[in-house]
Scaffold this motif. Structure first.
Motif, mmCIF file in Angstrom:
data_model
loop_
_atom_site.group_PDB
_atom_site.id
_atom_site.type_symbol
_atom_site.label_atom_id
_atom_site.label_comp_id
_atom_site.label_asym_id
_atom_site.label_seq_id
_atom_site.Cartn_x
_atom_site.Cartn_y
_atom_site.Cartn_z
ATOM 1 N N ARG A 80 -2.720 4.394 47.464
ATOM 2 C CA ARG A 80 -2.262 5.604 47.930
ATOM 3 C C ARG A 80 -2.566 6.134 48.486
ATOM 4 O O ARG A 80 -2.885 6.117 49.500
ATOM 5 N N LEU A 81 -0.768 6.660 48.934
ATOM 6 C CA LEU A 81 -0.749 6.326 50.390
ATOM 7 C C LEU A 81 -1.032 7.993 50.488
ATOM 8 O O LEU A 81 -0.850 8.529 49.105
ATOM 9 N N PRO A 82 -2.373 8.248 51.563
ATOM 10 C CA PRO A 82 -3.021 9.617 50.718
ATOM 11 C C PRO A 82 -2.311 11.349 51.276
ATOM 12 O O PRO A 82 -3.418 11.897 50.979
ATOM 13 N N PHE A 83 -1.030 11.099 52.000
ATOM 14 C CA PHE A 83 -0.253 12.185 51.786
ATOM 15 C C PHE A 83 0.254 12.811 51.623
ATOM 16 O O PHE A 83 1.278 11.206 51.063
ATOM 17 N N LEU A 84 1.403 13.724 51.447
ATOM 18 C CA LEU A 84 3.124 13.545 50.910
ATOM 19 C C LEU A 84 3.074 15.286 52.302
ATOM 20 O O LEU A 84 3.160 16.195 52.062
ATOM 21 N N LEU A 85 4.675 14.936 52.320
ATOM 22 C CA LEU A 85 5.197 15.626 53.487
ATOM 23 C C LEU A 85 6.222 16.133 52.560
ATOM 24 O O LEU A 85 6.412 15.678 51.758
ATOM 25 N N LYS A 86 6.234 17.900 53.339
ATOM 26 C CA LYS A 86 7.988 18.550 52.539
ATOM 27 C C LYS A 86 7.917 19.544 53.263
ATOM 28 O O LYS A 86 7.515 19.827 54.489
ATOM 29 N N VAL A 87 9.158 19.401 53.103
ATOM 30 C CA VAL A 87 9.914 21.127 53.373
ATOM 31 C C VAL A 87 9.359 21.905 52.694
ATOM 32 O O VAL A 87 10.368 22.257 51.567
ATOM 33 N N LEU A 88 9.287 23.469 53.127
ATOM 34 C CA LEU A 88 9.516 24.341 51.384
ATOM 35 C C LEU A 88 10.265 25.509 52.092
ATOM 36 O O LEU A 88 10.944 25.704 53.730
ATOM 37 N N ALA A 89 11.152 26.205 50.691
ATOM 38 C CA ALA A 89 12.416 26.387 51.151
ATOM 39 C C ALA A 89 11.932 27.706 50.043
ATOM 40 O O ALA A 89 13.043 27.630 49.100
ATOM 41 N N ALA A 90 11.215 29.105 50.821
ATOM 42 C CA ALA A 90 10.718 29.870 49.454
ATOM 43 C C ALA A 90 12.005 30.567 49.900
ATOM 44 O O ALA A 90 11.863 32.227 50.537
ATOM 45 N N GLU A 91 13.155 31.265 49.075
ATOM 46 C CA GLU A 91 13.268 32.262 49.152
ATOM 47 C C GLU A 91 12.749 33.829 48.268
ATOM 48 O O GLU A 91 13.222 34.890 48.395
ATOM 49 N N ARG A 92 12.525 33.671 46.981
ATOM 50 C CA ARG A 92 11.333 33.887 46.988
ATOM 51 C C ARG A 92 9.351 33.486 46.311
ATOM 52 O O ARG A 92 9.588 32.283 46.863
ATOM 53 N N PRO A 93 9.378 34.517 46.613
ATOM 54 C CA PRO A 93 7.361 34.551 46.157
ATOM 55 C C PRO A 93 7.471 33.736 44.983
ATOM 56 O O PRO A 93 7.511 33.310 44.401
ATOM 57 N N LEU A 94 6.293 32.569 45.999
ATOM 58 C CA LEU A 94 5.515 31.734 45.121
ATOM 59 C C LEU A 94 4.504 32.379 44.418
ATOM 60 O O LEU A 94 4.134 33.252 44.607
#
Length: 407
Positions: A80-94
């Motif tokens: 398992r690749l131990p990490f996950l890279l993301k870009v978050l784009a929140a227009e509304r609250p999570l």
């Protein structure tokens, strides 16, 4: 070096502009685009092409974990690749949410599978997180001090909250925060709508005042437009409110309660999709499990990046976990060996034009523009980065975390 085709998650809270603009697509997008996944989680593995054949990063790693991850990483984390890279784009609250530690995830996922497989756990991994702001990024992260939380709730003047205020004032340690959270979230159904309505009305009034807490109340008012009647609006006042500026970062340990409000940022996390929610969402909530996993003693620290050697001005966002670390590189016509230099890496380019090449030769150079990302297996050594722009390079961490990441 493999150019990745990241996966876009179209969650309802996503932006119609940020990811499309980042990738040079038509703006606005047809629907909300919330997260750009650049990794190998089964729920959204990035695509790539190897030897003319379309595949996924998940399959590539599973077929040859020691070659792709390196001996040390494969020994610690298996295939398992131990990490996950993301870009978050929140227009509304999570959502208001929390993530389990390794032992919690393992035991809960095993019990869920034994019981038929249905439940809130997506996998048996922990999910510590690092968030680095690309724009101003507003968050609710970690509990306030009990006395401060009591003062904010008392300031609303809502009679139904008096028992919670008294509970917070009488508490002798952080555990009172979990009790207060439960007292809000486990309200009898008949009491919920009147309570939320009173809290929102008071918050609207106080947000327009000149008081020191106007911004805290203003968050409640703004979120109420997206989640009317949600008890999470009341619970949000128990959380610390912060605004990160570009380059600033927060580390979310397991057990740390948080909610993202608005902004665009890079998120690096252990390769898990375990999320327990308790409000500010249309998704399934699990209040009882969230309260069990939440650790009121956890503080969400601001991560101050450390300047380190690199191909240009380079900063390390180091976190006390084994699964990941993040380097940010600023290239201005400069070049040199990429960091991290070894192990599996996922490299993302938020802006500019950067060229990656192998100093030893034998690997075709790769150019990354805005929104592009790539995977560098452990077998790709001596990689040089050059050009003008920014790189976010994710790699394996340096130390085991307190929750037993290496167990």
């Amino acid at each position: 070096m493999d150019l990745l085709q990241p996966i876009i998650k179209p969650y309802a809270w996503g932006s119609h502009e940020a990811l499309a603009r980042l990738q040079g697509r038509e703006v606005p997008s047809a629907g909300p685009e919330a997260e750009l996944w650049m990794g190998a989680h089964p729920s959204g593995p990035a695509g790539l092409t190897r030897r003319g054949r379309a595949t996924t990063l998940l399959d590539v790693v599973a077929r040859a974990p020691r070659r792709e991850l390196g001996t040390s990483c494969a020994r610690l984390f298996g295939d398992r690749l131990p990490f996950l890279l993301k870009v978050l784009a929140a227009e509304r609250p999570l959502s208001i949410q929390v993530h389990p530690d390794r032992n919690q995830a393992r035991s809960a996922y095993a019990a869920q599978q034994a019981g038929g497989g249905s439940g809130p756990y997506a996998d048996d991994w922990p999910k510590p997180e690092l968030l680095v702001a690309l724009s101003s990024f507003e968050v609710l992260a970690g509990f306030r001090d009990p006395a401060e939380a009591a003062r904010l709730l008392a300031g609303l003047g809502v009679d139904a909250l008096r028992p919670v205020v008294e509970l917070l004032r009488a508490g002798t340690d952080e555990s009172v925060l979990s009790e207060a959270l439960g007292a809000v979230l486990e309200r009898a159904p008949a009491e919920r709508a009147p309570l939320v309505s009173a809290v929102v009305a008071a918050s609207r009034r106080l947000a327009r005042s000149a008081g020191a807490d106007a911004s805290a109340y203003g968050v409640v008012e703004r979120m109420s437009h997206h989640y009317p009647g949600d008890l999470g609006l009341v619970a949000s006042l128990l959380l610390d409110h912060r605004v990160l500026e570009p380059g600033e970062a927060l580390f979310m340990p397991p057990g740390g309660l948080h909610a993202y409000v608005r902004g665009v940022g890079v998120e690096l996390l252990a390769n898990s999709d375990n999320v327990l929610r308790a409000g500010l969402t249309a998704k399934e909530v699990n209040v009882r499990e969230l309260l069990r996993v939440t650790d009121p003693a956890v503080r969400v620290p601001v991560v101050t990046p450390t300047r380190v050697p690199g191909p240009g001005p380079t900063w390390l966002y180091d976190c006390p976990v084994a699964e990941f670390s993040l380097h940010r590189v600023e290239l201005d016509g400069t070049g040199g060996p990429l960091v991290p230099a070894t192990g599996p890496r996922v490299v993302f380019c938020p802006d500019g034009s950067v060229r990656l090449r192998s100093e030893a030769g034998g690997t075709k150079p790769l150019r990354l523009g805005p929104g592009d990302c790539c995977f560098l297996p452990a077998s790709d050594e001596d990689i040089v980065a050059e050009g003008t722009g920014t790189l976010c390079a994710a790699g394996v961490g340096h130390s085991p975390d307190e929750h037993g990441a290496l167990a």
